[in-house]
Design an enzyme around this catalytic site. Sequence first.
Site, PDB file in Angstrom:
ATOM      1  N   ASP A  45      15.495 -10.035   3.300  1.00 34.20           N
ATOM      2  CA  ASP A  45      15.572  -9.628   4.837  1.00 34.20           C
ATOM      3  C   ASP A  45      16.452  -8.162   4.570  1.00 34.20           C
ATOM      4  O   ASP A  45      17.758  -8.514   4.415  1.00 34.20           O
ATOM      5  CB  ASP A  45      16.355 -10.561   5.636  1.00 34.20           C
ATOM      6  CG  ASP A  45      16.218 -10.305   7.195  1.00 34.20           C
ATOM      7  OD1 ASP A  45      16.023  -8.955   7.391  1.00 34.20           O
ATOM      8  OD2 ASP A  45      16.555 -11.140   8.023  1.00 34.20           O
ATOM      9  N   ALA A  91       0.850  -1.201  -0.080  1.00 38.16           N
ATOM     10  CA  ALA A  91       0.114   0.031   0.025  1.00 38.16           C
ATOM     11  C   ALA A  91       0.899   1.399   0.103  1.00 38.16           C
ATOM     12  O   ALA A  91       0.493   2.083  -0.767  1.00 38.16           O
ATOM     13  CB  ALA A  91      -1.111   0.071   1.268  1.00 38.16           C
ATOM     14  N   ASP A 143      10.810  -6.743   1.161  1.00 39.34           N
ATOM     15  CA  ASP A 143      10.026  -7.275   2.421  1.00 39.34           C
ATOM     16  C   ASP A 143      10.377  -8.892   2.544  1.00 39.34           C
ATOM     17  O   ASP A 143      10.901  -9.460   1.690  1.00 39.34           O
ATOM     18  CB  ASP A 143       8.440  -7.276   2.132  1.00 39.34           C
ATOM     19  CG  ASP A 143       7.654  -7.414   3.369  1.00 39.34           C
ATOM     20  OD1 ASP A 143       7.391  -6.338   4.028  1.00 39.34           O
ATOM     21  OD2 ASP A 143       7.651  -8.460   3.924  1.00 39.34           O
ATOM     22  N   LYS A 154       8.603   3.797  11.248  1.00 37.98           N
ATOM     23  CA  LYS A 154       7.630   3.408  12.074  1.00 37.98           C
ATOM     24  C   LYS A 154       8.404   2.875  13.391  1.00 37.98           C
ATOM     25  O   LYS A 154       9.724   2.361  13.366  1.00 37.98           O
ATOM     26  CB  LYS A 154       6.925   2.220  11.593  1.00 37.98           C
ATOM     27  CG  LYS A 154       5.679   1.862  12.454  1.00 37.98           C
ATOM     28  CD  LYS A 154       5.249   0.454  12.998  1.00 37.98           C
ATOM     29  CE  LYS A 154       5.228  -0.434  11.993  1.00 37.98           C
ATOM     30  NZ  LYS A 154       3.760  -0.471  11.418  1.00 37.98           N
TER      31      LYS A 154
HETATM   32  C1  LIG Z   1       3.112  -3.185   8.784  1.00 38.67           C
HETATM   33  S1  LIG Z   1       3.462  -4.296   7.401  1.00 38.67           S
HETATM   34  C2  LIG Z   1       4.087  -3.137   6.197  1.00 38.67           C
HETATM   35  C3  LIG Z   1       2.923  -2.573   5.306  1.00 38.67           C
HETATM   36  C4  LIG Z   1       3.016  -1.716   4.324  1.00 38.67           C
HETATM   37  N1  LIG Z   1       3.664  -0.482   4.654  1.00 38.67           N
HETATM   38  C5  LIG Z   1       1.711  -1.703   3.445  1.00 38.67           C
HETATM   39  O1  LIG Z   1       1.524  -0.491   3.350  1.00 38.67           O
HETATM   40  O2  LIG Z   1       1.580  -2.531   2.706  1.00 38.67           O
HETATM   41  C6  LIG Z   1       5.326  -4.751   7.947  1.00 38.67           C
HETATM   42  C7  LIG Z   1       6.165  -5.431   7.225  1.00 38.67           C
HETATM   43  O3  LIG Z   1       7.612  -5.459   7.515  1.00 38.67           O
HETATM   44  C8  LIG Z   1       7.953  -6.752   7.017  1.00 38.67           C
HETATM   45  N2  LIG Z   1       9.441  -6.952   7.778  1.00 38.67           N
HETATM   46  C9  LIG Z   1       9.765  -7.296   8.985  1.00 38.67           C
HETATM   47  N3  LIG Z   1      10.918  -7.422   9.289  1.00 38.67           N
HETATM   48  C10 LIG Z   1      11.701  -7.363   7.854  1.00 38.67           C
HETATM   49  C11 LIG Z   1      12.863  -7.502   7.595  1.00 38.67           C
HETATM   50  N4  LIG Z   1      14.020  -7.647   8.402  1.00 38.67           N
HETATM   51  N5  LIG Z   1      13.100  -7.227   6.313  1.00 38.67           N
HETATM   52  C12 LIG Z   1      12.333  -6.685   5.461  1.00 38.67           C
HETATM   53  N6  LIG Z   1      10.970  -6.666   5.799  1.00 38.67           N
HETATM   54  C13 LIG Z   1      10.584  -6.931   7.091  1.00 38.67           C
HETATM   55  C14 LIG Z   1       7.181  -7.645   7.453  1.00 38.67           C
HETATM   56  O4  LIG Z   1       7.392  -8.855   6.803  1.00 38.67           O
HETATM   57  C15 LIG Z   1       5.712  -6.931   7.123  1.00 38.67           C
HETATM   58  O5  LIG Z   1       5.249  -7.204   5.625  1.00 38.67           O
END
Ligand SMILES: C[S@@+](CC[C@H](N)C(=O)[O-])C[C@H]1O[C@@H](n2cnc3c(N)ncnc32)[C@H](O)[C@@H]1O
Length: 250
Positions: free
Chosen positions: A139, A95, A122, A204
């Site tokens: 990652d 999004a 992601d 965030k």
């Molecule tokens: C709240 S969601 C993000 C939503 C996104 N902003 C949207 O609007 O669609 C948080 C995301 O952070 C990702 N995440 C967490 N740790 C991560 C990492 N080490 N590397 C990449 N992505 C990561 C998770 O997989 C998750 O999909």
Amino acid sequence: MEARRWLLSRHVARRQGDMISWVWHCLFHTTVEQLKKTPAEQRWLSRQLRDPYVKSARQQNFRCRSAFKLLEIDEKHNILKPGNSVIDCGAAPGAWSQVAVDRVNATGFDPDAPVGFVVGVDLLHIPPLDGAVFLPHSDLLEPTVQARIQESLPTGMAQVILSDMAPNASGIRELDQQRLAELCLCVVGLARKVLSPGGTLLCKFWDGTNSRIIQKRLTELFRDVKTLKPAASRKESSEIYFLAKHYRTS
Ligand SMILES: C[S@@+](CC[C@H](N)C(=O)[O-])C[C@H]1O[C@@H](n2cnc3c(N)ncnc32)[C@H](O)[C@@H]1O
């Protein structure tokens, strides 16, 4: 004859029984399905059904409600400009990338209109999006992933880094905060490699003890650091956003 009548009436009774249970099933399906869910899942479901941002996201074709957080921040602070290169960390389902693609590419028929670039990363799969390059199953903590992000940028530099990353919640508040702090510091490290002078970082965080450490680090690197709580961010959540503008190189 009696036997045949008895068999027929038993058959009709069965069919009626089937019909009644089918109608019962249709009428109460949702409730029964809801009853099967755990209390936490039920709370999540009823919150989703009542949430106006979830409804608006569906109506405006956004992949999730978080789009409205970035839209509000961008409307107030003007961080995404036509022609910008943007890195979206924790992009799934996409999004924020939808908002970024829309804002960095000027609309209209002007052939000289600036063209922006969005790269999203992601751990999860990210459904493809026109105008964005995605690095799914990656990652951000891995240096090789950061190198791939840098390689993907048209000039090797970005004007904006967004991070809505969040670790999977363990339920242990301190541990989750520590993990998110690691992710934030990783984003700051990425900024030091690829952010253009004067660039912007939006990250965030969960408000708590570690937030001061992150804020201090950002203040050393950026001229202007603000803490934001957009309206679409749930009041009961400790989620906040650091908006750091004017990246200084020295
Ligand atoms: C709240 S969601 C993000 C939503 C996104 N902003 C949207 O609007 O669609 C948080 C995301 O952070 C990702 N995440 C967490 N740790 C991560 C990492 N080490 N590397 C990449 N992505 C990561 C998770 O997989 C998750 O999909």
